[in-house]
Design a protein around this motif. Sequence first.
Motif, short mmCIF file in Angstrom:
data_model
loop_
_atom_site.label_atom_id
_atom_site.label_comp_id
_atom_site.label_asym_id
_atom_site.label_seq_id
_atom_site.Cartn_x
_atom_site.Cartn_y
_atom_site.Cartn_z
N LYS A 188 103.13 51.04 19.08
CA LYS A 188 102.47 51.66 20.23
C LYS A 188 103.44 52.60 20.94
O LYS A 188 104.63 52.33 21.07
N VAL A 189 102.90 53.72 21.41
CA VAL A 189 103.66 54.72 22.16
C VAL A 189 103.18 54.69 23.60
O VAL A 189 101.98 54.80 23.87
N GLU A 190 104.12 54.56 24.53
CA GLU A 190 103.80 54.49 25.95
C GLU A 190 104.52 55.60 26.69
O GLU A 190 105.56 56.10 26.24
N SER A 191 103.97 55.97 27.83
CA SER A 191 104.55 57.05 28.63
C SER A 191 105.83 56.58 29.31
O SER A 191 106.03 55.38 29.56
N ASP A 192 106.69 57.55 29.61
CA ASP A 192 107.92 57.23 30.33
C ASP A 192 107.62 57.04 31.80
O ASP A 192 106.92 57.86 32.42
N CYS A 193 108.14 55.97 32.37
CA CYS A 193 107.92 55.66 33.79
C CYS A 193 108.93 56.44 34.62
O CYS A 193 110.14 56.23 34.49
N SER A 194 108.44 57.34 35.46
CA SER A 194 109.33 58.11 36.32
C SER A 194 109.41 57.54 37.72
O SER A 194 110.49 57.46 38.30
N ALA A 195 108.28 57.16 38.30
CA ALA A 195 108.27 56.61 39.65
C ALA A 195 108.63 55.14 39.62
O ALA A 195 108.29 54.43 38.66
N PRO A 196 109.32 54.64 40.63
CA PRO A 196 109.66 53.20 40.67
C PRO A 196 108.41 52.33 40.75
O PRO A 196 107.51 52.59 41.57
#
Length: 420
Positions: A188-196
């Motif tokens: 699975k590919v997930e988005s990068d978390c930018s906000a805390p």
Amino acid sequence: ECRYLHGEFQGPACGRDGPYTPDVFFWCCILFFATFALSSFLKKFKTSRYFPTRVRSTVSDFAVFLTIVIMVLLDFVVGIPSPKLHVPHAFKPTRDDRGWFINPIGPNPWWTVLAALVPALLCTILIFMDQQISAVIVNRKEHKLKKGCGYHLDLFMVAVMLGVCSVMGLPWFVAATVLSITHVNSLKVESDCSAPGEQPKFLGIREQRVTGLLIFALMGCSVFFTSVLKFIPMPVLYGVFLYMGVSSLRGIQFFDRLKLFWMPAKHQPDFIYLRHVPLRKVHFFTAIQLICLVLLWTIKVSRAAIIFPLMVLALVFVRKAMDLCFSKRELSFLDDLMPERKKKLDDGRNEAGEEEEESQKAMEAAAAAASSVQLSVGQTRDLEIPKQSSDRTDPSEIIILDEMSQTPVWKALTLKTETL
């Protein structure tokens, strides 16, 4: 012998009553549950707050492998003789009285070929359904796969490998549902978390052939690693199997509905089928599935396991009989291939469309009412405006004419009359 010679037990492994005997069963239980807990912890390490993202992702991707290595080292350090994986010491057939290829008939009479057609048909039904069910689960729409499914090609390869394995006397090469689901989840590919505190979003699956090729290549090379594999304790393997089974239960509607039996209504999740199907019918549908599952398992472990494929085929008629107890709309929510997320989106769009239609109808009704309250000039001149009487003594008494004179409609009509 030591007691017969009136000797004394000495050494770190001896006590007053005799040599120390470790509790192997208790140690196996520790290895089993520790393997399951450590695998789950390392898999969730990706969402931890410690270490960089690349380190956390690497630990999460190789959670099972790291768990096996850690538990094998722990078992080796403790030194308790736990049961190990039994592997052959040489690359040769298991039995000495047979070769690499097996005669299909052997010493059996000729009529056994005809008699084998009935169990062969049952095995064909079972393998076909097992392959198709696994393929349907892997190719679900919520996985966002871009490439084609290839159901016929997969079934053709399974049929070819079944023939090869049968001639060589090897275990059959069939679809592994749990392993397939675990393989898909690992890609699975997930988005990068930018906000805390932001949770990653699912983007899709890494569709490639490298992992599948390497998996089967390593499985083939495992016959040369017997000197290393023999140190793996069996409880560790059982713990890995338990982890793979539990991890594959996530997102399965049947498992989610089982938990609703012991969950109060105010704590139940917002499932789409709970919005449109009564809770008692949801429990009834789940109970039917649970009874079928128990019956299939009972038949599989009994001597009547030969009819297991027929019982799997009988589930089709059980599903058809549910049309007498449930409506088509209820079954569309309880037993549909469409994923939960897609159903919620469609339901939200339908609700938004209904609200828009209702608001449009309300606006049309208000416009019609406003046009009907237009009075002609001649009628407004002859219209008598009721006067408010001030001789009321009881406030509980209501006079209709007095109340009407205070309404905005009558005040507006009074202004129009005065202007005209």
